[in-house]
Design an enzyme around this catalytic site. Structure first.
Site, short mmCIF file in Angstrom:
data_model
loop_
_atom_site.label_atom_id
_atom_site.label_comp_id
_atom_site.label_asym_id
_atom_site.label_seq_id
_atom_site.Cartn_x
_atom_site.Cartn_y
_atom_site.Cartn_z
N ASP A 98 0.73 -1.15 0.12
CA ASP A 98 0.00 0.17 0.00
C ASP A 98 1.00 1.30 0.32
O ASP A 98 0.38 2.16 0.39
CB ASP A 98 -0.96 0.08 1.17
N GLU A 120 -0.89 -9.01 -0.94
CA GLU A 120 -1.30 -8.42 0.45
C GLU A 120 -2.50 -7.35 -0.16
O GLU A 120 -2.47 -6.21 0.42
CB GLU A 120 -0.13 -7.53 0.86
N GLU A 134 -1.90 5.32 3.13
CA GLU A 134 -1.72 3.92 2.57
C GLU A 134 -3.25 3.53 2.62
O GLU A 134 -3.61 2.45 1.36
CB GLU A 134 -1.03 3.10 3.51
N HIS A 210 7.51 4.65 12.34
CA HIS A 210 7.74 5.73 11.41
C HIS A 210 6.40 6.22 10.73
O HIS A 210 6.52 6.89 9.71
CB HIS A 210 8.62 4.87 10.36
N ARG A 212 3.42 8.07 9.04
CA ARG A 212 3.26 9.47 8.98
C ARG A 212 2.31 10.32 9.74
O ARG A 212 2.51 11.15 10.21
CB ARG A 212 3.01 9.73 7.10
N HIS A 243 14.31 4.48 11.67
CA HIS A 243 13.83 4.64 10.42
C HIS A 243 14.61 6.05 9.63
O HIS A 243 15.06 7.04 10.32
CB HIS A 243 12.12 5.15 10.08
C1 UD1 Z 1 6.89 4.64 3.17
C2 UD1 Z 1 5.51 4.20 2.86
C3 UD1 Z 1 5.09 3.43 4.14
C4 UD1 Z 1 5.74 2.44 4.81
C5 UD1 Z 1 7.27 2.77 5.10
C6 UD1 Z 1 8.09 1.62 5.16
C7 UD1 Z 1 4.30 5.70 1.70
C8 UD1 Z 1 3.22 6.90 1.41
N1 UD1 Z 1 4.71 5.30 2.89
O1 UD1 Z 1 6.81 5.62 4.04
O2 UD1 Z 1 3.59 3.00 3.96
O3 UD1 Z 1 5.20 1.81 5.81
O4 UD1 Z 1 7.69 3.38 3.72
O5 UD1 Z 1 9.08 2.10 5.86
O6 UD1 Z 1 4.63 5.18 0.43
N2 UD1 Z 1 14.73 7.99 3.50
C9 UD1 Z 1 15.96 7.98 3.22
N3 UD1 Z 1 16.43 6.65 2.75
C10 UD1 Z 1 15.61 5.48 2.74
C11 UD1 Z 1 14.27 5.74 2.95
C12 UD1 Z 1 13.83 6.79 3.27
O7 UD1 Z 1 16.61 9.02 3.44
O8 UD1 Z 1 16.23 4.53 2.44
C13 UD1 Z 1 13.96 9.34 3.89
C14 UD1 Z 1 14.16 9.98 2.60
O9 UD1 Z 1 14.34 11.73 3.21
C15 UD1 Z 1 12.54 10.24 2.32
C16 UD1 Z 1 11.70 9.92 3.79
O10 UD1 Z 1 12.75 9.22 4.42
O11 UD1 Z 1 11.90 11.42 1.80
C17 UD1 Z 1 10.43 9.35 3.53
O12 UD1 Z 1 10.50 8.26 2.88
P1 UD1 Z 1 8.85 7.84 1.90
O13 UD1 Z 1 9.12 6.76 1.18
O14 UD1 Z 1 8.28 9.07 1.20
O15 UD1 Z 1 7.95 7.51 3.25
P2 UD1 Z 1 7.90 6.57 4.41
O16 UD1 Z 1 7.53 7.38 5.54
O17 UD1 Z 1 9.43 5.91 4.61
N1 UDP Z 2 13.05 -4.30 9.13
C1 UDP Z 2 14.15 -4.51 9.04
N2 UDP Z 2 14.96 -3.72 9.55
C2 UDP Z 2 14.73 -2.64 10.69
C3 UDP Z 2 13.45 -2.61 10.95
C4 UDP Z 2 12.49 -3.33 10.18
O1 UDP Z 2 14.75 -5.32 8.19
O2 UDP Z 2 15.62 -1.99 11.15
C5 UDP Z 2 11.97 -5.17 8.52
C6 UDP Z 2 11.04 -5.90 9.51
O3 UDP Z 2 11.46 -7.26 9.65
C7 UDP Z 2 9.55 -5.81 8.65
C8 UDP Z 2 9.75 -4.84 7.67
O4 UDP Z 2 11.19 -4.26 7.80
O5 UDP Z 2 9.68 -7.08 7.41
C9 UDP Z 2 8.68 -3.75 8.25
O6 UDP Z 2 9.16 -2.49 7.70
P1 UDP Z 2 8.52 -0.87 7.89
O7 UDP Z 2 8.11 -1.12 9.53
O8 UDP Z 2 9.46 0.13 7.43
O9 UDP Z 2 7.27 -0.78 7.05
P2 UDP Z 2 5.81 -1.32 7.19
O10 UDP Z 2 5.76 -2.90 7.48
O11 UDP Z 2 5.29 -0.49 8.41
O12 UDP Z 2 5.12 -0.91 5.97
#
Ligand code: UD1
Ligand code: UDP
Length: 378
Positions: A98, A120, A134, A210, A212, A243
């Site tokens: 999602d 999923e 999401e 993490h 939003r 995160h």
């Molecule tokens: C996203 C997903 C959320 C999921 C989460 C898993 C959306 C709207 N949200 O949220 O459903 O649960 O990922 O973790 O798609 N960033 C880095 N390096 C990375 C990843 C992120 O620097 O490897 C930073 C960047 O500044 C980026 C920010 O995190 O702009 C937000 O990342 P983004 O993918 O937009 O949203 P998440 O809050 O991570």
């Molecule tokens: N996870 C990981 N390293 C971490 C934290 C989480 O590999 O430091 C894995 C965890 O086992 C799970 C997935 O990341 O499978 C969950 O991701 P996240 O919580 O970012 O996203 P969500 O599941 O809420 O979309």
């Protein structure tokens, strides 16, 4: 002729949950041809998981920008995925979950008349504002998908209620259980030095946050709850893999950096994280995937959210939905640390999210769908 399947994903959880599917497609060459396109919505966290599962991308849209908005991610995927679809011309495109990647990729495929399989599918809170955005992403993805791989019976029912035909829904289980069961082992040694050096007999609270909709006051409250727990249980070690979202880091580091017994680490490689879950006594999280994994590791999971699209864990008694009130967080963690009967009541239940063979059921269903399609065309 082989069935060409293009898997598109972009964030950490999508990569973890698509890894077993990609592996299964690759195992079934030449019946299947697997092509992987990553959007790079997460750059470092995605690459870390690609390494953990030895996954290679054939295409990389590299869309991530610092502090990006979902709209920015969506617009870049919509602009750049069409070239990949034209080049690959897949029989089916798979998306997972999602995220913005999921929804934008599914919309793009729909507009290019490429059938979408949604891994999923059918998770719902019924509230468009939680989780945000999401819940919208998953509903829109349902509308444009052809095959819907439901992880649970509840998800299957939700899809049927929205008018998805029974022959398009496959109750497969969640592929995260495949990934987990393929990864855990008893003789694991942590890669991260700080985890390797944790006291062997001390108790551990593992925390991830993490979402939003939690950024701001709810996340500060979660941190406040953790501080209260640490005050009452100085012997406890709290491990928090942070995160990469800068908004999350600002809040959590602002409240918890420098506190004794609180170990703040960067996102962990998958193997370190799942073995840290197994090593922990209690898990406090707003993550979707962690809620699904914890029951297989016989660990109680406390969910710091107002609603969850994963009610099965709560119904089975392995998860508890707390919200973000610091006193409630303190009370529930304290109970699990001090009341053995309460602890035992939350562990040992069969995992409601799958049997570890979801990827096989998904690929079987794609094969069956393609055979029916070819028969209709003949
Ligand atoms: C996203 C997903 C959320 C999921 C989460 C898993 C959306 C709207 N949200 O949220 O459903 O649960 O990922 O973790 O798609 N960033 C880095 N390096 C990375 C990843 C992120 O620097 O490897 C930073 C960047 O500044 C980026 C920010 O995190 O702009 C937000 O990342 P983004 O993918 O937009 O949203 P998440 O809050 O991570
Ligand atoms: N996870 C990981 N390293 C971490 C934290 C989480 O590999 O430091 C894995 C965890 O086992 C799970 C997935 O990341 O499978 C969950 O991701 P996240 O919580 O970012 O996203 P969500 O599941 O809420 O979309």
């Amino acid at each position: 002729m082989s069935i060409k399947v293009l898997s598109v994903f972009g964030t950490r959880p999508e990569a973890i949950k698509m890894a077993p599917v990609v592996r299964e497609l690759q195992r079934r060459v030449p019946q299947f041809q697997s092509v992987v396109c990553v959007t790079g919505q997460h750059r470092d966290m995605l690459d870390q998981i690609m390494r953990s599962f030895d996954l290679k991308a054939d295409f990389d849209l590299n869309v991530m920008q610092h502090a990006q908005s979902p709209a920015q991610v969506a617009s870049r995927v919509l602009a750049e995925l069409p070239q990949v679809l034209e080049q690959v011309s897949p029989d089916m495109m798979l998306v997972q979950g999602d995220t913005t990647t999921t929804c934008a990729a599914a919309l793009t495929a729909f507009m290019h008349r490429v059938p979408v399989g949604h891994v999923e599918a059918g998770l719902r809170t019924g509230d468009l504002s939680q989780p945000f955005p999401e819940e919208m992403n998953r509903r829109v993805t349902t509308v444009v998908s052809t095959l819907h791989f439901a992880p649970t019976l509840d998800a299957r029912i939700a899809l049927a209620r929205e008018g998805v035909g029974a022959d398009h829904i496959i109750h497969a289980g969640n592929t995260v259980i495949d990934a987990l069961l393929q990864s855990v082992r008893s003789d694991y040694a942590f890669e991260d030095g700080r985890l390797a050096n944790l006291p062997r007999d001390g108790r551990i609270l593992l925390v991830t946050t993490h979402r939003r909709e939690s950024i701001g006051e709810p996340m500060r409250q979660i941190c406040e709850g953790i501080l209260r727990i640490k005050q009452a249980h100085p012997e406890l070690t709290v491990v928090i893999p942070l995160h990469r979202n800068p908004a999350v880091r600002d809040i959590v580091l602002g409240k918890l950096a420098g506190q004794a017994g609180i170990v703040l680490v960067d996102p962990l490689p998958y193997l370190d994280f799942v073995h840290m879950m197994a090593r922990s006594d209690v898990i406090l999280t707003d993550s979707g995937g962690v809620q699904e994994e914890a029951p297989s590791l016989k660990r109680p999971v406390l969910v710091v959210r107002e609603v969850t699209e994963r009610p099965e864990g709560v119904a089975a008694g392995v998860a508890k939905l707390l919200g973000t009130n610091p006193q409630r967080i303190f009370d529930e963690v304290h109970r699990l640390l001090t009341d053995e009967a309460a602890y035992r009541a939350m562990v040992g239940v069969k995992n409601p999210y799958g049997d570890g063979h979801a990827a096989r059921y998904i690929v079987d269903a794609i094969e069956c769908w393609q055979q029916q399609r070819s028969r209709k065309r003949a």
